[in-house]
Motif scaffolding. Structure first.
Motif, PDB file in Angstrom:
ATOM      1  N   LEU A  23       0.111  18.384   5.551  1.00  0.00           N
ATOM      2  CA  LEU A  23      -0.798  19.261   4.815  1.00  0.00           C
ATOM      3  C   LEU A  23      -2.252  18.909   5.108  1.00  0.00           C
ATOM      4  N   PRO A  24      -3.138  19.907   5.131  1.00  0.00           N
ATOM      5  CA  PRO A  24      -4.568  19.602   5.261  1.00  0.00           C
ATOM      6  C   PRO A  24      -5.053  18.889   4.009  1.00  0.00           C
ATOM      7  N   PRO A  25      -6.005  17.964   4.128  1.00  0.00           N
ATOM      8  CA  PRO A  25      -6.447  17.182   2.967  1.00  0.00           C
ATOM      9  C   PRO A  25      -6.933  18.012   1.790  1.00  0.00           C
ATOM     10  N   SER A  26      -7.492  19.196   2.046  1.00  0.00           N
ATOM     11  CA  SER A  26      -8.042  20.010   0.968  1.00  0.00           C
ATOM     12  C   SER A  26      -6.991  20.818   0.225  1.00  0.00           C
ATOM     13  N   ASP A  27      -5.767  20.866   0.739  1.00  0.00           N
ATOM     14  CA  ASP A  27      -4.689  21.599   0.075  1.00  0.00           C
ATOM     15  C   ASP A  27      -4.434  21.001  -1.310  1.00  0.00           C
ATOM     16  N   GLY A  28      -4.300  21.860  -2.323  1.00  0.00           N
ATOM     17  CA  GLY A  28      -4.118  21.373  -3.690  1.00  0.00           C
ATOM     18  C   GLY A  28      -2.884  20.516  -3.863  1.00  0.00           C
ATOM     19  N   VAL A  29      -1.791  20.866  -3.186  1.00  0.00           N
ATOM     20  CA  VAL A  29      -0.572  20.061  -3.273  1.00  0.00           C
ATOM     21  C   VAL A  29      -0.803  18.708  -2.605  1.00  0.00           C
ATOM     22  N   ALA A  30      -1.563  18.693  -1.513  1.00  0.00           N
ATOM     23  CA  ALA A  30      -1.868  17.436  -0.835  1.00  0.00           C
ATOM     24  C   ALA A  30      -2.674  16.504  -1.737  1.00  0.00           C
ATOM     25  N   VAL A  31      -3.594  17.058  -2.530  1.00  0.00           N
ATOM     26  CA  VAL A  31      -4.397  16.235  -3.437  1.00  0.00           C
ATOM     27  C   VAL A  31      -3.481  15.537  -4.440  1.00  0.00           C
ATOM     28  N   PHE A  32      -2.574  16.306  -5.061  1.00  0.00           N
ATOM     29  CA  PHE A  32      -1.637  15.686  -6.006  1.00  0.00           C
ATOM     30  C   PHE A  32      -0.709  14.710  -5.296  1.00  0.00           C
ATOM     31  N   ASN A  33      -0.236  15.069  -4.112  1.00  0.00           N
ATOM     32  CA  ASN A  33       0.720  14.237  -3.388  1.00  0.00           C
ATOM     33  C   ASN A  33       0.130  12.861  -3.085  1.00  0.00           C
ATOM     34  N   ARG A  34      -1.161  12.802  -2.726  1.00  0.00           N
ATOM     35  CA  ARG A  34      -1.789  11.507  -2.462  1.00  0.00           C
ATOM     36  C   ARG A  34      -1.773  10.625  -3.703  1.00  0.00           C
ATOM     37  N   MET A  35      -2.087  11.241  -4.822  1.00  0.00           N
ATOM     38  CA  MET A  35      -2.094  10.485  -6.066  1.00  0.00           C
ATOM     39  C   MET A  35      -0.684  10.017  -6.428  1.00  0.00           C
ATOM     40  N   TYR A  36       0.291  10.882  -6.268  1.00  0.00           N
ATOM     41  CA  TYR A  36       1.660  10.524  -6.619  1.00  0.00           C
ATOM     42  C   TYR A  36       2.218   9.459  -5.687  1.00  0.00           C
ATOM     43  N   LEU A  37       1.833   9.510  -4.421  1.00  0.00           N
ATOM     44  CA  LEU A  37       2.230   8.461  -3.491  1.00  0.00           C
ATOM     45  C   LEU A  37       1.718   7.106  -3.962  1.00  0.00           C
ATOM     46  N   THR A  38       0.474   7.049  -4.419  1.00  0.00           N
ATOM     47  CA  THR A  38      -0.097   5.792  -4.907  1.00  0.00           C
ATOM     48  C   THR A  38       0.697   5.252  -6.094  1.00  0.00           C
ATOM     49  N   VAL A  39       1.043   6.132  -7.037  1.00  0.00           N
ATOM     50  CA  VAL A  39       1.824   5.711  -8.206  1.00  0.00           C
ATOM     51  C   VAL A  39       3.197   5.203  -7.773  1.00  0.00           C
ATOM     52  N   THR A  40       3.860   5.923  -6.885  1.00  0.00           N
ATOM     53  CA  THR A  40       5.206   5.544  -6.461  1.00  0.00           C
ATOM     54  C   THR A  40       5.196   4.213  -5.718  1.00  0.00           C
ATOM     55  N   GLU A  41       4.182   3.993  -4.890  1.00  0.00           N
ATOM     56  CA  GLU A  41       4.067   2.708  -4.204  1.00  0.00           C
ATOM     57  C   GLU A  41       3.812   1.579  -5.200  1.00  0.00           C
ATOM     58  N   ALA A  42       3.011   1.854  -6.222  1.00  0.00           N
ATOM     59  CA  ALA A  42       2.722   0.822  -7.222  1.00  0.00           C
ATOM     60  C   ALA A  42       3.974   0.447  -7.996  1.00  0.00           C
ATOM     61  N   VAL A  43       4.791   1.433  -8.362  1.00  0.00           N
ATOM     62  CA  VAL A  43       6.056   1.147  -9.047  1.00  0.00           C
ATOM     63  C   VAL A  43       6.971   0.356  -8.128  1.00  0.00           C
ATOM     64  N   ARG A  44       7.079   0.780  -6.882  1.00  0.00           N
ATOM     65  CA  ARG A  44       7.941   0.064  -5.917  1.00  0.00           C
ATOM     66  C   ARG A  44       7.531  -1.393  -5.783  1.00  0.00           C
ATOM     67  N   ASP A  45       6.227  -1.648  -5.686  1.00  0.00           N
ATOM     68  CA  ASP A  45       5.747  -3.014  -5.515  1.00  0.00           C
ATOM     69  C   ASP A  45       6.102  -3.893  -6.710  1.00  0.00           C
ATOM     70  N   ARG A  46       6.166  -3.291  -7.903  1.00  0.00           N
ATOM     71  CA  ARG A  46       6.454  -4.069  -9.108  1.00  0.00           C
ATOM     72  C   ARG A  46       7.950  -4.240  -9.365  1.00  0.00           C
ATOM     73  N   LEU A  47       8.781  -3.531  -8.627  1.00  0.00           N
ATOM     74  CA  LEU A  47      10.226  -3.689  -8.788  1.00  0.00           C
ATOM     75  C   LEU A  47      10.706  -5.038  -8.269  1.00  0.00           C
ATOM     76  N   ALA A  48       9.953  -5.611  -7.353  1.00  0.00           N
ATOM     77  CA  ALA A  48      10.384  -6.856  -6.710  1.00  0.00           C
ATOM     78  C   ALA A  48       9.834  -8.097  -7.388  1.00  0.00           C
ATOM     79  N   ARG A  49       9.120  -7.950  -8.488  1.00  0.00           N
ATOM     80  CA  ARG A  49       8.572  -9.122  -9.159  1.00  0.00           C
ATOM     81  C   ARG A  49       8.685  -8.930 -10.672  1.00  0.00           C
ATOM     82  N   PRO A  50       8.528  -9.981 -11.453  1.00  0.00           N
ATOM     83  CA  PRO A  50       8.655  -9.838 -12.904  1.00  0.00           C
ATOM     84  C   PRO A  50       7.591  -8.899 -13.474  1.00  0.00           C
TER      85      PRO A  50
END
Length: 252
Positions: A23-50
């Motif tokens: 998606l082009p960066p200015s696409d509205g779905v792309a804007v949300f997708n970037r934010m959701y990717l950050t959240v999902t990566e943050a959850v993943r990183d915390r699954l491996a530690r207390p």
């Protein structure tokens, strides 16, 4: 922790990255997708530690939750209509009068207030446990979301030179809160769980939730005509860093 759910979270991260690349960066779905990717990566990183009391359950929830957004993406790609809660974002994703911050919050609105309660209930059924068993970890994720939302607002809000013109935007986005959305989602979880033995009532409440969240999403995407607003640039075209670096997300 079971290995399969953790592997599935990695797979979801891969899907989100793939959507972003297409998606082009200015696409509205792309804007949300970037934010959701950050959240999902943050959850993943915390699954491996207390961090979570039950990381396996949180991995399961994360996968089921992401799956609802991906179903909406796949429906649109196949020429089908997504759920009502997602339609405003997909229909207005290229509107020049909608600010990127509006896209981000509209996506959060659909995913948190509609998809999240249904994902919690699906996870409870899969694991054979009531929502109260997931409550503590559910509320721990609030810190992650709050950090990302703050980073999004900071990076996408217009600078001081445009602040006066952006007053309608400030007013609009100030009316939406991630904490209030998560609280509303948890209230929906409890109501739907109590009604689980009455399928007709569950179907009616779920349909009403979908429609009402869609109406709010359309209001969040009211075109404001802020011509010349700064769209996503090199800073926002990759990811929002808030969930990784802010110590506030470690609370709970």
């Amino acid at each position: 922790m079971a290995q399969e759910p953790a592997h599935e979270v990695d797979r979801m991260v891969g899907r989100l990255r793939g959507i972003g690349r297409g998606l082009p960066p200015s696409d509205g779905v792309a804007v949300f997708n970037r934010m959701y990717l950050t959240v999902t990566e943050a959850v993943r990183d915390r699954l491996a530690r207390p961090y979570f009391a039950d990381p396996a359950a949180m991995a399961e929830l994360d996968v089921v939750f992401a799956g609802r957004y991906l179903l909406a993406v796949d429906a649109v790609a196949a020429g089908r209509r997504p759920p009502a809660c997602w339609r405003p974002l997909f229909e207005l994703r290229g509107h020049p009068g909608v600010h990127p911050l509006q896209f981000a919050l509209a996506g959060m609105n659909a995913h948190i207030q509609h998809d999240l309660p249904l994902a919690v209930l699906d996870t409870c059924r899969r694991l054979g446990r009531p929502p109260e068993r997931l409550a503590d970890d559910y509320h721990r994720i609030n810190g992650l979301l709050a950090a990302v939302e703050t980073a999004v607002r900071e990076q996408l809000m217009p600078g001081p030179d445009l602040l006066e013109r952006a007053e309608p935007l400030t007013h609009l986005v100030g009316a939406w809160s991630v904490d209030a959305a998560r609280d509303a989602a948890w209230a929906s979880v409890r109501a739907l769980w109590e009604l689980r033995e009455v399928p007709g009532a569950v179907a009616a409440l779920t349909a009403t939730l979908d429609a009402s969240v869609g109406l709010l999403g359309r209001a969040l995407l009211t075109p404001l005509g802020l011509h010349g607003h700064p769209g996503p640039d090199a800073r926002t075209a990759g990811r929002f860093p808030g969930a990784r670096n802010r110590p506030a997300v470690e609370r709970g």
